[in-house]
Design a protein around this motif. Structure first.
Motif, PDB file in Angstrom:
ATOM      1  N   PRO A 103       0.818  -1.218   0.000  1.00  0.00           N
ATOM      2  CA  PRO A 103       0.000   0.000   0.000  1.00  0.00           C
ATOM      3  C   PRO A 103       0.851   1.267   0.000  1.00  0.00           C
ATOM      4  O   PRO A 103       1.966   1.287   0.516  1.00  0.00           O
ATOM      5  N   LYS A 104       0.282   2.298  -0.600  1.00  0.00           N
ATOM      6  CA  LYS A 104       0.967   3.582  -0.669  1.00  0.00           C
ATOM      7  C   LYS A 104       0.946   4.231   0.716  1.00  0.00           C
ATOM      8  O   LYS A 104      -0.069   4.213   1.406  1.00  0.00           O
ATOM      9  N   LYS A 105       2.073   4.804   1.101  1.00  0.00           N
ATOM     10  CA  LYS A 105       2.194   5.437   2.417  1.00  0.00           C
ATOM     11  C   LYS A 105       1.387   6.719   2.474  1.00  0.00           C
ATOM     12  O   LYS A 105       1.328   7.486   1.523  1.00  0.00           O
ATOM     13  N   GLU A 106       0.766   6.942   3.626  1.00  0.00           N
ATOM     14  CA  GLU A 106       0.050   8.182   3.903  1.00  0.00           C
ATOM     15  C   GLU A 106       1.091   9.267   4.186  1.00  0.00           C
ATOM     16  O   GLU A 106       2.086   9.024   4.865  1.00  0.00           O
ATOM     17  N   TYR A 107       0.869  10.467   3.659  1.00  0.00           N
ATOM     18  CA  TYR A 107       1.784  11.578   3.886  1.00  0.00           C
ATOM     19  C   TYR A 107       1.777  11.953   5.364  1.00  0.00           C
ATOM     20  O   TYR A 107       0.721  12.119   5.973  1.00  0.00           O
ATOM     21  N   GLU A 108       2.942  12.060   5.956  1.00  0.00           N
ATOM     22  CA  GLU A 108       3.084  12.449   7.356  1.00  0.00           C
ATOM     23  C   GLU A 108       3.551  13.907   7.410  1.00  0.00           C
ATOM     24  O   GLU A 108       4.733  14.193   7.297  1.00  0.00           O
ATOM     25  N   PRO A 109       2.596  14.823   7.572  1.00  0.00           N
ATOM     26  CA  PRO A 109       2.948  16.249   7.532  1.00  0.00           C
ATOM     27  C   PRO A 109       3.785  16.649   8.733  1.00  0.00           C
ATOM     28  O   PRO A 109       3.509  16.231   9.859  1.00  0.00           O
ATOM     29  N   PRO A 110       4.815  17.462   8.519  1.00  0.00           N
ATOM     30  CA  PRO A 110       5.629  17.907   9.645  1.00  0.00           C
ATOM     31  C   PRO A 110       4.847  18.873  10.535  1.00  0.00           C
ATOM     32  O   PRO A 110       3.916  19.531  10.087  1.00  0.00           O
ATOM     33  N   VAL A 111       5.247  18.941  11.792  1.00  0.00           N
ATOM     34  CA  VAL A 111       4.607  19.845  12.743  1.00  0.00           C
ATOM     35  C   VAL A 111       5.474  21.092  12.859  1.00  0.00           C
ATOM     36  O   VAL A 111       6.674  21.003  13.097  1.00  0.00           O
ATOM     37  N   TYR A 112       4.855  22.236  12.659  1.00  0.00           N
ATOM     38  CA  TYR A 112       5.560  23.498  12.775  1.00  0.00           C
ATOM     39  C   TYR A 112       5.038  24.266  13.983  1.00  0.00           C
ATOM     40  O   TYR A 112       3.898  24.096  14.397  1.00  0.00           O
ATOM     41  N   SER A 113       5.878  25.116  14.525  1.00  0.00           N
ATOM     42  CA  SER A 113       5.445  25.999  15.609  1.00  0.00           C
ATOM     43  C   SER A 113       4.876  27.250  14.964  1.00  0.00           C
ATOM     44  O   SER A 113       5.514  28.285  14.886  1.00  0.00           O
ATOM     45  N   THR A 114       3.646  27.150  14.478  1.00  0.00           N
ATOM     46  CA  THR A 114       3.026  28.236  13.720  1.00  0.00           C
ATOM     47  C   THR A 114       2.354  29.243  14.640  1.00  0.00           C
ATOM     48  O   THR A 114       2.455  29.162  15.854  1.00  0.00           O
ATOM     49  N   ILE A 115       1.650  30.169  14.045  1.00  0.00           N
ATOM     50  CA  ILE A 115       0.920  31.241  14.715  1.00  0.00           C
ATOM     51  C   ILE A 115       1.900  32.126  15.475  1.00  0.00           C
ATOM     52  O   ILE A 115       2.055  32.042  16.687  1.00  0.00           O
ATOM     53  N   GLU A 116       2.553  32.960  14.733  1.00  0.00           N
ATOM     54  CA  GLU A 116       3.561  33.855  15.301  1.00  0.00           C
ATOM     55  C   GLU A 116       2.986  35.177  15.793  1.00  0.00           C
ATOM     56  O   GLU A 116       3.713  35.990  16.326  1.00  0.00           O
ATOM     57  N   ASP A 117       1.678  35.405  15.635  1.00  0.00           N
ATOM     58  CA  ASP A 117       1.107  36.682  16.049  1.00  0.00           C
ATOM     59  C   ASP A 117       0.690  36.699  17.517  1.00  0.00           C
ATOM     60  O   ASP A 117       0.076  37.646  17.980  1.00  0.00           O
ATOM     61  N   LEU A 118       1.035  35.670  18.274  1.00  0.00           N
ATOM     62  CA  LEU A 118       0.757  35.650  19.703  1.00  0.00           C
ATOM     63  C   LEU A 118       1.797  36.507  20.423  1.00  0.00           C
ATOM     64  O   LEU A 118       2.962  36.559  20.017  1.00  0.00           O
ATOM     65  N   VAL A 119       1.370  37.186  21.484  1.00  0.00           N
ATOM     66  CA  VAL A 119       2.280  38.078  22.216  1.00  0.00           C
ATOM     67  C   VAL A 119       2.540  37.525  23.610  1.00  0.00           C
ATOM     68  O   VAL A 119       1.685  36.882  24.220  1.00  0.00           O
ATOM     69  N   GLU A 120       3.722  37.788  24.097  1.00  0.00           N
ATOM     70  CA  GLU A 120       4.117  37.306  25.415  1.00  0.00           C
ATOM     71  C   GLU A 120       3.424  38.134  26.499  1.00  0.00           C
ATOM     72  O   GLU A 120       3.361  39.353  26.417  1.00  0.00           O
ATOM     73  N   TYR A 121       2.896  37.442  27.490  1.00  0.00           N
ATOM     74  CA  TYR A 121       2.201  38.103  28.590  1.00  0.00           C
ATOM     75  C   TYR A 121       2.711  37.506  29.891  1.00  0.00           C
ATOM     76  O   TYR A 121       2.722  36.285  30.065  1.00  0.00           O
ATOM     77  N   ASN A 122       3.155  38.359  30.813  1.00  0.00           N
ATOM     78  CA  ASN A 122       3.670  37.900  32.095  1.00  0.00           C
ATOM     79  C   ASN A 122       2.529  37.917  33.114  1.00  0.00           C
ATOM     80  O   ASN A 122       1.975  38.972  33.409  1.00  0.00           O
ATOM     81  N   TYR A 123       2.187  36.769  33.645  1.00  0.00           N
ATOM     82  CA  TYR A 123       1.129  36.655  34.638  1.00  0.00           C
ATOM     83  C   TYR A 123       1.720  36.914  36.018  1.00  0.00           C
ATOM     84  O   TYR A 123       2.572  36.169  36.488  1.00  0.00           O
ATOM     85  N   ARG A 124       1.242  37.976  36.653  1.00  0.00           N
ATOM     86  CA  ARG A 124       1.778  38.402  37.950  1.00  0.00           C
ATOM     87  C   ARG A 124       1.464  37.399  39.054  1.00  0.00           C
ATOM     88  O   ARG A 124       2.244  37.239  39.979  1.00  0.00           O
ATOM     89  N   CYS A 125       0.325  36.703  38.958  1.00  0.00           N
ATOM     90  CA  CYS A 125      -0.093  35.778  40.011  1.00  0.00           C
ATOM     91  C   CYS A 125       0.896  34.623  40.186  1.00  0.00           C
ATOM     92  O   CYS A 125       1.131  34.170  41.304  1.00  0.00           O
ATOM     93  N   CYS A 126       1.457  34.136  39.108  1.00  0.00           N
ATOM     94  CA  CYS A 126       2.362  32.982  39.160  1.00  0.00           C
ATOM     95  C   CYS A 126       3.795  33.350  38.791  1.00  0.00           C
ATOM     96  O   CYS A 126       4.682  32.504  38.837  1.00  0.00           O
TER      97      CYS A 126
END
Length: 154
Positions: A103-126
Motif C-alpha cells: 500500500p501507498k504510504k500516507e503523507y506524514e505532515p511535519p509539525v511546525y510551531s506556527t501562529i507567530e502573532d501571539l504576544v508574550e504576557y507575564n502573569y503576575r499571580c504565578c
C-alpha cells in the motif's frame, strides 16, 4: 509479538522556547514553555481564553500527523502479515494466496510551531509567562498556570 506500539512525535518550540497549544473547548491557540507545563508546581493548564481545563491541548497538526503515522503502521503490519500468508501457502496446491501490491504510504505532515502573532504576557499571580492572543492581553485572560483572572494591559 509485542502488543504495545509507541510513536514519538517531536513538537517544536518557537524561537523563544514556547510550544503551541490549542484548547479543545474554545479552539483558542496559545503558547507555554515546556518547563512550566512539566513543573511539579503546576497541577493543570488552563485556557487563557475560556479558563477551562482541557484533557488535551494537542493541536490539529499533531493529531493529523499521529493519525497518518498510525495508518502507515497498520498498513505495513497488514501487508507484512499478507506476505507471510503468501509464503505459507506458496507450496499448497489447494489454496492460493497473493498479497498484492504494497500500500501507498500516507503523507506524514511535519509539525511546525506556527501562529507567530501571539504576544508574550507575564502573569503576575504565578510570575510565569505565556504567549496569548493580543486581544486577550488588552481585555481579560486567565492564567494558564493557576486559572486566575488578569484584567487589561500590564
Amino acid at each position: 509479538m509485542n502488543d504495545i506500539v509507541t510513536f514519538k512525535i517531536a513538537i517544536p518550540s518557537d524561537n523563544d522556547g514556547y510550544v503551541l497549544l490549542q484548547c479543545e473547548y474554545c479552539g483558542e491557540y496559545f503558547k507555554c514553555a515546556p518547563h512550566d507545563m512539566e513543573s511539579d508546581e503546576i497541577l493543570h493548564i488552563y485556557c487563557p481564553s475560556c479558563g477551562l481545563i482541557s484533557e488535551s491541548y494537542i493541536t490539529e497538526d499533531v493529531i493529523r500527523l499521529a493519525n497518518a503515522m498510525i495508518e502507515n503502521y497498520i498498513q505495513d503490519t497488514l501487508y507484512d502479515f499478507s506476505k507471510k500468508m503468501e509464503r505459507q501457502f506458496s507450496h499448497n496446491k489447494f489454496v492460493k494466496y497473493k498479497a498484492g501490491r504494497k500500500p501507498k504510504k500516507e503523507y506524514e505532515p511535519p509539525v511546525y510551531s506556527t501562529i507567530e502573532d501571539l504576544v508574550e504576557y507575564n502573569y503576575r499571580c504565578c510570575d510565569r509567562s505565556a504567549k496569548i492572543n493580543p486581544l486577550l492581553k488588552m481585555s481579560v485572560s486567565f492564567c494558564p498556570f493557576c486559572g486566575g483572572v488578569e484584567f487589561g494591559n500590564q
